[in-house]
Design an enzyme around this catalytic site. Structure first.
Site, PDB file in Angstrom:
ATOM      1  N   ILE A 175      49.735  30.565  32.551  1.00 44.74           N
ATOM      2  CA  ILE A 175      48.511  29.949  31.473  1.00 44.74           C
ATOM      3  C   ILE A 175      47.593  28.937  32.001  1.00 44.74           C
ATOM      4  CG2 ILE A 175      49.946  27.666  30.853  1.00 44.74           C
ATOM      5  CD1 ILE A 175      48.474  28.995  27.927  1.00 44.74           C
ATOM      6  N   ALA A 234      51.441  34.561  38.888  1.00 45.75           N
ATOM      7  CA  ALA A 234      52.049  34.944  40.607  1.00 45.75           C
ATOM      8  C   ALA A 234      51.014  33.784  41.707  1.00 45.75           C
ATOM      9  CB  ALA A 234      51.181  36.546  40.852  1.00 45.75           C
ATOM     10  N   SER A 247      47.519  44.769  40.265  1.00 43.75           N
ATOM     11  CA  SER A 247      45.896  44.152  40.992  1.00 43.75           C
ATOM     12  C   SER A 247      45.071  46.259  41.352  1.00 43.75           C
ATOM     13  CB  SER A 247      46.173  44.015  41.810  1.00 43.75           C
ATOM     14  OG  SER A 247      45.563  43.118  42.676  1.00 43.75           O
ATOM     15  N   GLU A 289      44.145  45.351  44.126  1.00 37.06           N
ATOM     16  CA  GLU A 289      45.227  45.552  45.215  1.00 37.06           C
ATOM     17  C   GLU A 289      46.438  46.813  45.862  1.00 37.06           C
ATOM     18  OE1 GLU A 289      44.795  43.553  48.461  1.00 37.06           O
ATOM     19  OE2 GLU A 289      42.359  43.367  47.421  1.00 37.06           O
ATOM     20  N   TYR A 324      50.813  40.584  49.417  1.00 36.78           N
ATOM     21  CA  TYR A 324      50.401  40.644  48.085  1.00 36.78           C
ATOM     22  C   TYR A 324      50.146  41.774  47.277  1.00 36.78           C
ATOM     23  CZ  TYR A 324      47.332  39.700  43.931  1.00 36.78           C
ATOM     24  OH  TYR A 324      47.418  40.131  42.860  1.00 36.78           O
ATOM     25  N   ARG A 365      41.609  38.519  57.210  1.00 36.56           N
ATOM     26  CA  ARG A 365      42.508  38.823  57.018  1.00 36.56           C
ATOM     27  C   ARG A 365      43.268  39.855  58.456  1.00 36.56           C
ATOM     28  NH1 ARG A 365      41.637  39.368  50.560  1.00 36.56           N
ATOM     29  NH2 ARG A 365      41.064  37.051  50.811  1.00 36.56           N
ATOM     30  N   PRO A 366      44.812  40.128  58.479  1.00 34.46           N
ATOM     31  CA  PRO A 366      45.594  40.724  59.552  1.00 34.46           C
ATOM     32  C   PRO A 366      44.960  42.240  59.401  1.00 34.46           C
ATOM     33  CG  PRO A 366      47.340  39.306  59.160  1.00 34.46           C
ATOM     34  CD  PRO A 366      45.731  39.329  58.049  1.00 34.46           C
ATOM     35  N   GLU A 402      42.999  44.170  56.304  1.00 35.33           N
ATOM     36  CA  GLU A 402      41.262  44.186  55.263  1.00 35.33           C
ATOM     37  C   GLU A 402      41.605  45.660  54.494  1.00 35.33           C
ATOM     38  OE1 GLU A 402      39.816  42.568  52.541  1.00 35.33           O
ATOM     39  OE2 GLU A 402      38.382  41.835  54.052  1.00 35.33           O
TER      40      GLU A 402
HETATM   41  P1  NAP Z   1      45.991  32.356  39.344  1.00 33.16           P
HETATM   42  O1  NAP Z   1      44.052  31.657  38.732  1.00 33.16           O
HETATM   43  O2  NAP Z   1      45.655  31.678  40.566  1.00 33.16           O
HETATM   44  O3  NAP Z   1      46.854  31.629  38.582  1.00 33.16           O
HETATM   45  C1  NAP Z   1      48.031  31.484  38.561  1.00 33.16           C
HETATM   46  C2  NAP Z   1      48.742  31.642  37.707  1.00 33.16           C
HETATM   47  O4  NAP Z   1      50.439  31.422  38.331  1.00 33.16           O
HETATM   48  C3  NAP Z   1      48.770  29.793  37.134  1.00 33.16           C
HETATM   49  O5  NAP Z   1      48.728  29.383  36.134  1.00 33.16           O
HETATM   50  C4  NAP Z   1      49.820  28.836  38.371  1.00 33.16           C
HETATM   51  O6  NAP Z   1      50.494  28.008  37.828  1.00 33.16           O
HETATM   52  C5  NAP Z   1      50.998  30.021  38.326  1.00 33.16           C
HETATM   53  N1  NAP Z   1      52.198  30.068  39.037  1.00 33.16           N
HETATM   54  C6  NAP Z   1      52.311  30.483  40.276  1.00 33.16           C
HETATM   55  N2  NAP Z   1      53.411  30.606  41.337  1.00 33.16           N
HETATM   56  C7  NAP Z   1      53.832  30.406  40.116  1.00 33.16           C
HETATM   57  C8  NAP Z   1      55.263  30.185  39.725  1.00 33.16           C
HETATM   58  N3  NAP Z   1      56.492  30.250  41.021  1.00 33.16           N
HETATM   59  N4  NAP Z   1      56.001  29.151  38.954  1.00 33.16           N
HETATM   60  C9  NAP Z   1      55.132  29.239  37.577  1.00 33.16           C
HETATM   61  N5  NAP Z   1      54.654  29.677  37.928  1.00 33.16           N
HETATM   62  C10 NAP Z   1      53.752  29.812  38.636  1.00 33.16           C
HETATM   63  O7  NAP Z   1      45.608  33.643  38.967  1.00 33.16           O
HETATM   64  P2  NAP Z   1      44.506  34.228  37.997  1.00 33.16           P
HETATM   65  O8  NAP Z   1      43.008  34.808  38.461  1.00 33.16           O
HETATM   66  O9  NAP Z   1      44.609  34.180  36.581  1.00 33.16           O
HETATM   67  O10 NAP Z   1      45.366  35.995  37.671  1.00 33.16           O
HETATM   68  C11 NAP Z   1      46.230  35.850  36.272  1.00 33.16           C
HETATM   69  C12 NAP Z   1      47.466  36.399  37.132  1.00 33.16           C
HETATM   70  O11 NAP Z   1      46.538  38.807  37.302  1.00 33.16           O
HETATM   71  C13 NAP Z   1      47.679  37.018  38.775  1.00 33.16           C
HETATM   72  O12 NAP Z   1      49.135  38.204  38.495  1.00 33.16           O
HETATM   73  C14 NAP Z   1      46.875  37.715  38.970  1.00 33.16           C
HETATM   74  O13 NAP Z   1      47.733  37.919  40.723  1.00 33.16           O
HETATM   75  C15 NAP Z   1      46.671  39.322  38.713  1.00 33.16           C
HETATM   76  N6  NAP Z   1      45.312  39.781  39.082  1.00 33.16           N
HETATM   77  C16 NAP Z   1      43.990  38.547  39.531  1.00 33.16           C
HETATM   78  C17 NAP Z   1      42.958  39.140  39.489  1.00 33.16           C
HETATM   79  C18 NAP Z   1      41.453  38.114  39.454  1.00 33.16           C
HETATM   80  O14 NAP Z   1      40.928  39.519  40.002  1.00 33.16           O
HETATM   81  N7  NAP Z   1      41.752  37.307  38.868  1.00 33.16           N
HETATM   82  C19 NAP Z   1      42.617  40.928  39.751  1.00 33.16           C
HETATM   83  C20 NAP Z   1      44.383  41.874  39.493  1.00 33.16           C
HETATM   84  C21 NAP Z   1      45.608  40.709  38.681  1.00 33.16           C
HETATM   85  P3  NAP Z   1      50.217  26.143  38.466  1.00 33.16           P
HETATM   86  O15 NAP Z   1      48.668  26.005  37.424  1.00 33.16           O
HETATM   87  O16 NAP Z   1      51.037  25.531  38.436  1.00 33.16           O
HETATM   88  O17 NAP Z   1      49.873  26.693  40.078  1.00 33.16           O
HETATM   89  O1  F7E Z   2      38.347  37.962  48.558  1.00 36.67           O
HETATM   90  C1  F7E Z   2      37.036  38.491  52.212  1.00 36.67           C
HETATM   91  C2  F7E Z   2      38.251  38.972  52.224  1.00 36.67           C
HETATM   92  O2  F7E Z   2      40.244  35.924  47.736  1.00 36.67           O
HETATM   93  C3  F7E Z   2      37.940  39.343  48.371  1.00 36.67           C
HETATM   94  C4  F7E Z   2      42.775  38.210  43.725  1.00 36.67           C
HETATM   95  O3  F7E Z   2      41.720  37.564  42.573  1.00 36.67           O
HETATM   96  O4  F7E Z   2      41.470  39.964  43.410  1.00 36.67           O
HETATM   97  C5  F7E Z   2      41.801  39.279  44.669  1.00 36.67           C
HETATM   98  O5  F7E Z   2      41.858  39.248  45.590  1.00 36.67           O
HETATM   99  C6  F7E Z   2      37.434  39.959  49.392  1.00 36.67           C
HETATM  100  C7  F7E Z   2      38.066  39.685  51.000  1.00 36.67           C
HETATM  101  O6  F7E Z   2      39.765  38.296  46.499  1.00 36.67           O
HETATM  102  C8  F7E Z   2      35.936  35.338  53.255  1.00 36.67           C
HETATM  103  O7  F7E Z   2      38.099  39.082  52.620  1.00 36.67           O
HETATM  104  C9  F7E Z   2      35.261  37.251  53.218  1.00 36.67           C
HETATM  105  O8  F7E Z   2      37.872  41.296  51.284  1.00 36.67           O
HETATM  106  O9  F7E Z   2      38.279  35.909  47.133  1.00 36.67           O
HETATM  107  P1  F7E Z   2      39.248  37.220  48.209  1.00 36.67           P
HETATM  108  P2  F7E Z   2      40.919  39.501  46.771  1.00 36.67           P
HETATM  109  O10 F7E Z   2      41.682  39.223  47.676  1.00 36.67           O
HETATM  110  O11 F7E Z   2      39.822  40.327  46.662  1.00 36.67           O
HETATM  111  C10 F7E Z   2      42.097  41.323  43.568  1.00 36.67           C
HETATM  112  C11 F7E Z   2      42.039  42.012  42.677  1.00 36.67           C
HETATM  113  C12 F7E Z   2      43.512  40.206  42.756  1.00 36.67           C
HETATM  114  O12 F7E Z   2      44.935  40.742  42.170  1.00 36.67           O
HETATM  115  C13 F7E Z   2      43.960  39.254  43.856  1.00 36.67           C
HETATM  116  O13 F7E Z   2      45.300  37.450  42.893  1.00 36.67           O
HETATM  117  O14 F7E Z   2      36.448  38.711  51.042  1.00 36.67           O
HETATM  118  N1  F7E Z   2      36.485  37.503  52.485  1.00 36.67           N
HETATM  119  N2  F7E Z   2      35.486  35.721  53.585  1.00 36.67           N
HETATM  120  C14 F7E Z   2      36.843  35.956  52.284  1.00 36.67           C
HETATM  121  N3  F7E Z   2      37.726  35.982  51.458  1.00 36.67           N
HETATM  122  C15 F7E Z   2      37.970  34.513  50.545  1.00 36.67           C
HETATM  123  N4  F7E Z   2      39.099  34.173  50.336  1.00 36.67           N
HETATM  124  N5  F7E Z   2      38.162  34.195  51.870  1.00 36.67           N
HETATM  125  C16 F7E Z   2      36.798  33.564  52.743  1.00 36.67           C
HETATM  126  O15 F7E Z   2      35.802  32.588  54.241  1.00 36.67           O
END
Ligand code: NAP
Ligand code: F7E
Length: 326
Positions: free
Chosen positions: A11, A86, A129, A131, A153, A282-283, A285
């Site tokens: 949350i 997560a 996701s 991903e 991930y 990243r290792p 992409e």
């Molecule tokens: P976020 O901002 O990174 O929030 C993650 C949440 O998980 C935070 O509340 C964090 O708590 C909690 N958490 C992490 N590790 C934990 C642990 N060990 N025990 C309890 N709580 C823990 O992520 P978000 O962007 O809101 O995404 C929400 C969910 O959707 C995640 O599962 C993410 O993988 C998934 N998702 C995100 C995206 C996106 O683009 N945003 C896309 C697809 C899926 P703390 O505040 O204490 O760290």
């Molecule tokens: O990277 C490139 C990087 O870290 C996006 C999470 O919410 O969405 C998120 O994952 C792209 C990648 O998000 C930098 O290589 C370049 O191709 O913002 P990101 P992500 O990896 O797409 C998915 C759907 C989730 O589920 C995940 O929880 O951007 N990139 N240069 C970079 N990325 C970062 N972070 N930093 C750089 O400097």
């Protein structure tokens, strides 16, 4: 009708905060699981919830501990559980795949099992996701596209997705998974590329920084607005039967395009500031993500309201104000 009770893990995160606001606006009683340290430092660790804290019921528990989750579930007995917590940063999952698996896979398993034992009628949302598609065999990706995760991930989310489906099919539980493509907002964490760019734009504009180091500028993502995406999570739990849905805008843009628009929004040219730094590669992409959300549109009328240019503008304007005030 009796007030519905929702429990949200994660949350305190970006999505958790928007979802909590949305559920409160619909009249839900909203409970959230937080880590114990968050309650000790609310001004920092609960900052995304600051506007609604007095309306929430927070419980401390850890995704790493089955008894702690079991304890909260037996106390709250929710009608709907949104499992958003997560380790969500893809880059970090390469550095520590073990803790990522423990949190994302075991944490999901513990929750599903606790729900099965205590409240089998509770509706469960799993945060899948894009991903999971990773090195996808087709563009756009839909519910039919084969998964080929390219990071620890991504692997953890495929396993969480499989666990969720298996509980649905084995125990007749209402378990739905969203396959959400990237969604962003002014509440996005600063390490994710969109917020890294918009916060750097604001700090460069103020003269605090001179460069923005980034990795792969050619990666393509389907970026939407988190406020739209949490509405889809709720709708998924209101259907007659549990199912899995892609949520996306259907557009894809490069990191370079994001930079171009974000710097232009502040009257700057990105080419003067962005430098490629191999440390941010990243290792492995994921090169192109673009989602086909037509199933969600057809079944419950979900469509994005914020598209790429508006999203970039919203995030830059927010950060220009935020850093101006500092
Ligand atoms: P976020 O901002 O990174 O929030 C993650 C949440 O998980 C935070 O509340 C964090 O708590 C909690 N958490 C992490 N590790 C934990 C642990 N060990 N025990 C309890 N709580 C823990 O992520 P978000 O962007 O809101 O995404 C929400 C969910 O959707 C995640 O599962 C993410 O993988 C998934 N998702 C995100 C995206 C996106 O683009 N945003 C896309 C697809 C899926 P703390 O505040 O204490 O760290
Ligand atoms: O990277 C490139 C990087 O870290 C996006 C999470 O919410 O969405 C998120 O994952 C792209 C990648 O998000 C930098 O290589 C370049 O191709 O913002 P990101 P992500 O990896 O797409 C998915 C759907 C989730 O589920 C995940 O929880 O951007 N990139 N240069 C970079 N990325 C970062 N972070 N930093 C750089 O400097």
């Amino acid at each position: 009708m009796a007030t519905k009770r929702a429990l949200i893990t994660g949350i305190t995160g970006q999505d958790g905060s928007y979802l909590a606001e949305h559920l409160l606006s619909l009249g839900y009683e909203v409970h959230g699981i937080v880590r114990r340290v968050a309650l000790e430092d609310p001004s920092n660790r609960l900052n995304r919830l600051s506007g609604i804290l007095d309306q929430l019921h927070l419980h401390s528990a850890s995704l790493e501990s089955f008894p702690s989750l079991y304890g909260v579930l037996s106390e709250v007995r929710p009608d709907e559980l949104y499992h958003l917590a997560a380790q969500s940063f893809v880059s970090y999952s390469f550095e520590d795949s073990f803790s990522t698996f423990h949190t994302n896979i075991d944490g999901t398993h513990y929750l599903l099992e606790a729900v099965r034992k205590l409240v089998p009628e509770c509706r469960f949302y799993f945060a899948g996701s894009s991903e999971m598609f990773g090195h996808a065999p087709e563009v756009p990706q839909s519910e039919q596209t084969r998964f080929y995760p390219r990071s620890p991930y991504g692997i953890s989310k495929v396993t969480g997705f499989d666990l969720s489906r298996n509980y649905r099919e084995s125990y007749d539980m209402y378990v739905a998974s969203g396959i959400l493509f990237n969604h962003e907002s002014p509440r996005r964490g600063f390490e994710f590329v969109t917020r890294k760019i918009t916060s750097h734009v604001a700090r460069i504009k103020r003269g605090e920084l001179t460069k923005l180091p980034l990795g792969n500028l050619e990666a393509k993502r389907d970026w939407g607005f988190a406020g739209d995406y949490v509405k889809a999570m709720h709708l998924m739990l209101q259907q007659e039967k549990p199912d899995d849905f892609v949520i996306a805008t259907g557009e894809t843009h490069t990191v370079r395009e994001f930079c171009e628009l974000a710097f232009a929004e502040a009257g700057l040219n990105y080419e003067d500031y962005v430098v490629v730094d191999p440390r941010f590669y990243r290792p492995a992409e994921v090169h192109v993500l673009m989602g086909d959300a037509s199933k969600a549109k057809q079944q419950f009328g979900w469509e994005p309201t914020v598209l790429f240019p508006e999203l970039v503008k919203m995030m830059v304007q927010h950060d220009l104000e935020l850093f101006q005030a500092k």
